[in-house]
Scaffold this motif. Structure first.
Motif, PDB file in Angstrom:
ATOM      1  N   GLU A 111      -7.323  14.224 -12.753  1.00 59.03           N
ATOM      2  CA  GLU A 111      -7.013  13.506 -13.877  1.00 59.03           C
ATOM      3  C   GLU A 111      -5.802  13.335 -14.331  1.00 59.03           C
ATOM      4  N   THR A 112      -4.890  13.968 -13.321  1.00 58.08           N
ATOM      5  CA  THR A 112      -3.466  13.971 -13.431  1.00 58.08           C
ATOM      6  C   THR A 112      -2.917  12.204 -12.971  1.00 58.08           C
ATOM      7  N   ASN A 113      -2.224  11.865 -13.935  1.00 59.75           N
ATOM      8  CA  ASN A 113      -1.595  10.384 -13.672  1.00 59.75           C
ATOM      9  C   ASN A 113       0.013  10.296 -14.241  1.00 59.75           C
ATOM     10  N   ILE A 114       0.551   9.149 -13.525  1.00 55.65           N
ATOM     11  CA  ILE A 114       1.863   8.692 -14.358  1.00 55.65           C
ATOM     12  C   ILE A 114       1.554   7.810 -15.279  1.00 55.65           C
ATOM     13  N   THR A 115       1.953   8.592 -16.564  1.00 56.91           N
ATOM     14  CA  THR A 115       1.776   7.659 -17.835  1.00 56.91           C
ATOM     15  C   THR A 115       2.982   6.641 -18.206  1.00 56.91           C
ATOM     16  N   SER A 116       4.200   7.081 -17.576  1.00 58.01           N
ATOM     17  CA  SER A 116       5.391   5.940 -17.815  1.00 58.01           C
ATOM     18  C   SER A 116       6.348   6.172 -16.538  1.00 58.01           C
ATOM     19  N   LEU A 117       6.766   5.084 -16.452  1.00 63.02           N
ATOM     20  CA  LEU A 117       7.512   4.775 -15.323  1.00 63.02           C
ATOM     21  C   LEU A 117       8.572   3.754 -15.736  1.00 63.02           C
ATOM     22  N   SER A 118       9.940   4.183 -15.835  1.00 63.03           N
ATOM     23  CA  SER A 118      10.951   3.333 -16.277  1.00 63.03           C
ATOM     24  C   SER A 118      12.185   3.638 -15.425  1.00 63.03           C
ATOM     25  N   VAL A 119      13.155   2.674 -15.360  1.00 63.75           N
ATOM     26  CA  VAL A 119      14.292   2.458 -14.709  1.00 63.75           C
ATOM     27  C   VAL A 119      15.414   1.656 -15.237  1.00 63.75           C
ATOM     28  N   LYS A 120      16.569   2.228 -15.531  1.00 70.30           N
ATOM     29  CA  LYS A 120      17.932   1.442 -15.976  1.00 70.30           C
ATOM     30  C   LYS A 120      19.062   1.670 -15.125  1.00 70.30           C
ATOM     31  N   PRO A 121      19.387   0.455 -14.698  1.00 70.23           N
ATOM     32  CA  PRO A 121      20.486   0.448 -13.531  1.00 70.23           C
ATOM     33  C   PRO A 121      21.725   0.870 -14.560  1.00 70.23           C
ATOM     34  N   TYR A 122      22.592   1.461 -13.784  1.00 68.57           N
ATOM     35  CA  TYR A 122      24.095   1.933 -13.976  1.00 68.57           C
ATOM     36  C   TYR A 122      25.329   0.670 -13.984  1.00 68.57           C
ATOM     37  N   PRO A 123      26.003   0.841 -14.993  1.00 72.23           N
ATOM     38  CA  PRO A 123      26.862  -0.368 -14.744  1.00 72.23           C
ATOM     39  C   PRO A 123      27.424  -0.934 -13.270  1.00 72.23           C
ATOM     40  N   ASP A 124      27.647  -0.076 -12.534  1.00 77.69           N
ATOM     41  CA  ASP A 124      28.235  -0.476 -11.016  1.00 77.69           C
ATOM     42  C   ASP A 124      27.015  -1.011 -10.190  1.00 77.69           C
TER      43      ASP A 124
END
Length: 104
Positions: free
Chosen positions: A19-32
């Motif tokens: 029953e274990t799942n990934i519920t949220s996956l997000s990414v944010k780039p750094y300015p470089d």
């Protein structure tokens, strides 16, 4: 600095490996443009899973990867570094699995 974690007596409903799942996956780039801040949330688990995380460029080439073995918490964040020249867009993929059980 604070970090969320849980103790066995915290009254959470923990999921079985099936029953274990990934519920949220997000990414944010750094300015470089060469580093990415990755956040992954999973269902609270009874048994700690493994995660394989990859980033691919527009040509489908893998430009970053990370393996997380038995994270202590169901909310994790980390920085990934891109290899090579920048080729937008990028794709982030995460796979949750158990070496002796289900894979998602």
């Amino acid at each position: 600095m604070t970090m969320d974690f849980f103790f066995p007596e915290d009254n959470l409903n923990r999921a079985t490996p099936e029953e274990t799942n990934i519920t949220s996956l997000s990414v944010k780039p750094y300015p470089d443009g060469y580093r990415l801040h990755v956040n992954i949330e999973m269902t609270p688990f009874q048994k700690r899973p493994h995660l394989d995380v990859t980033i691919s460029n527009r040509d489908g080439d893998e430009v970053a990867s990370a393996n997380v073995v038995e994270p202590l918490n169901w909310k994790i964040e980390f920085t990934m570094h891109l290899r090579g020249e920048l080729k937008n867009p990028y794709t982030l993929e995460a796979k949750l699995f158990y070496p002796d059980g289900p894979s998602k």
